[in-house]
Structure formats: C-alpha cells, structure tokens
Scaffold this motif. Structure first.
Motif, PDB file in Angstrom:
ATOM      1  N   LYS A  77      47.572  39.536  42.792  1.00  0.00           N
ATOM      2  CA  LYS A  77      46.548  40.129  41.726  1.00  0.00           C
ATOM      3  C   LYS A  77      45.594  40.870  42.687  1.00  0.00           C
ATOM      4  O   LYS A  77      45.128  40.344  43.784  1.00  0.00           O
ATOM      5  CB  LYS A  77      46.013  38.905  40.801  1.00  0.00           C
ATOM      6  N   ASN A  99      43.714  43.928  38.613  1.00  0.00           N
ATOM      7  CA  ASN A  99      43.071  42.873  37.598  1.00  0.00           C
ATOM      8  C   ASN A  99      41.752  42.766  37.365  1.00  0.00           C
ATOM      9  O   ASN A  99      41.297  41.952  36.389  1.00  0.00           O
ATOM     10  CB  ASN A  99      44.010  41.499  38.098  1.00  0.00           C
ATOM     11  N   ILE A 118      42.030  35.681  35.738  1.00  0.00           N
ATOM     12  CA  ILE A 118      43.149  36.559  36.264  1.00  0.00           C
ATOM     13  C   ILE A 118      44.366  36.007  36.721  1.00  0.00           C
ATOM     14  O   ILE A 118      45.243  36.321  36.265  1.00  0.00           O
ATOM     15  CB  ILE A 118      42.466  37.540  37.530  1.00  0.00           C
ATOM     16  N   ASP A 123      42.544  40.038  32.644  1.00  0.00           N
ATOM     17  CA  ASP A 123      41.863  41.192  33.404  1.00  0.00           C
ATOM     18  C   ASP A 123      40.162  40.717  33.120  1.00  0.00           C
ATOM     19  O   ASP A 123      39.831  40.395  32.018  1.00  0.00           O
ATOM     20  CB  ASP A 123      42.226  42.620  33.063  1.00  0.00           C
TER      21      ASP A 123
END
Length: 200
Positions: A77, A99, A118, A123
């Motif tokens: 991420k 993200n 996340i 998000d």
C-alpha cells in the motif's frame, strides 16, 4: 504486524516517524530510505505492507516511486506524505492509485490510524488536500503540460517542434493558449504558476 518502509530525505523526520510508529504494538518499521531510488530498492527487497513516501525526494519523487510500485501490481500500500497542498500533485497521486495522501504536520496518532484503515482497504486522504484539488483543477491538456514542461526545461521552440513533431506555428498557438488559460503575462509566469500548482 504491519510492516512499513519509510522514504524521507530529511533524516531527523525519518527517524522521528520510525520511533513514533514503532511505539505502536501492531506497526513495525522494517526499512528507511533517503531518496526515491533507494526507496524502490528497499520496497522490492523487503516487501513491506505499507510504504510512506515523501513527495519531494532526490533521484525519484514519491509520486515516481508510487507509479513504479503500482505498475508492478505489488501488494504494498502507498501513502504519500507531503507539506505541499498542491492540487497537481494530488491529481497525479489519485491517477496513480495511491492509498493515502496525508499532510506531514498532522498528529502522529492520525498516521497510525490511517495506516490501519488503509490495511483494511479504506483509502485515506487529508480533507484540505481534496478540497484544494477540487477548487483548483488543472486547466491544461496533457499536450499543453508537455509543451510547458519542455519550455521550463530550457528547450527552444525549434527543439520542441522537432521532439513533438509539431510545426513552430502550432507550438506558438499552444504557448499562447497556455498563457491565456493560466492568466499569465508571459511564458516565465506561466511556468511559475504551473510549477507552484504542481501541474508540470
């Protein structure tokens, strides 16, 4: 345990972030990098769950690294950390598919919470960055951005014409359209406005 790589060229800030995140029971910083290239190498080698990328770093920017990571479909991420509320940066980050996009001066507790959110698939974007972006959309087309980027790099009209396979007349039209759209007096002011907004 959520494994994290931090990429930040200011060593003191990088150290502080590491210390704060390591205080959390479920977070562990497994690597640090001082520039974008080093960050990319660490992310590939260490396979973290999350990487925190400073937006403006030497060699490769945080957005360059994010693009690279996302194009390889890694599970990592991506959170961009910035002090710059520039709408152009935010637009590019959203296009890349980051993200999270957070301000560096936010509370450290918020960062830990955002990382957990996340990891749950939600998000996280700092509201002030979102609103700034909605208010200041980029008026330039991709081609106009490309032309202005080359002008900003010091290329002559003749050189740009050759590189983009456009006539000098067409390029002059692009430049006057760019200057018009940015409500600038000349190309120097247009470049300054576009750079300030993060549009080129």
């Amino acid at each position: 345990m959520i494994k994290i790589v931090i990429a930040e060229d200011q060593q003191m800030l990088c150290g502080a972030l590491k210390a704060l995140l390591n205080l959390e029971d479920d977070l562990q910083v497994i690597g640090q990098a001082g520039n974008g290239e080093e960050a990319l190498a660490k992310i590939v080698a260490l396979k973290p769950d999350v990487c925190l990328l400073d937006i403006e770093m030497p060699v490769l920017t945080g957005l360059d690294v994010a693009e690279e990571i996302k194009s390889h479909n890694t599970a990592c991420k991506v959170i961009i950390l910035t002090t710059f509320a520039r709408p152009g940066y935010f637009e590019r980050a959203v296009k890349v598919g980051v993200n999270g996009y957070l301000l560096k001066d936010g509370p450290s507790d918020d960062l830990a919470v955002s990382i957990r959110q996340i990891m749950k698939g939600k998000d996280q974007f700092a509201p002030e960055l979102v609103f700034g972006s909605l208010r200041d959309g980029n008026p330039l087309t991709n081609r106009e951005q490309e032309v202005l980027r080359l002008v900003a790099a010091g290329k002559t009209i003749k050189e740009i014409s050759k590189q983009l396979y456009l006539s000098t007349g067409t390029l002059r039209n692009y430049m006057s359209e760019i200057i018009n759209k940015l409500e600038a007096n000349n190309r120097i002011t247009a470049i300054a406005i576009a750079e300030e907004k993060g549009w080129i």
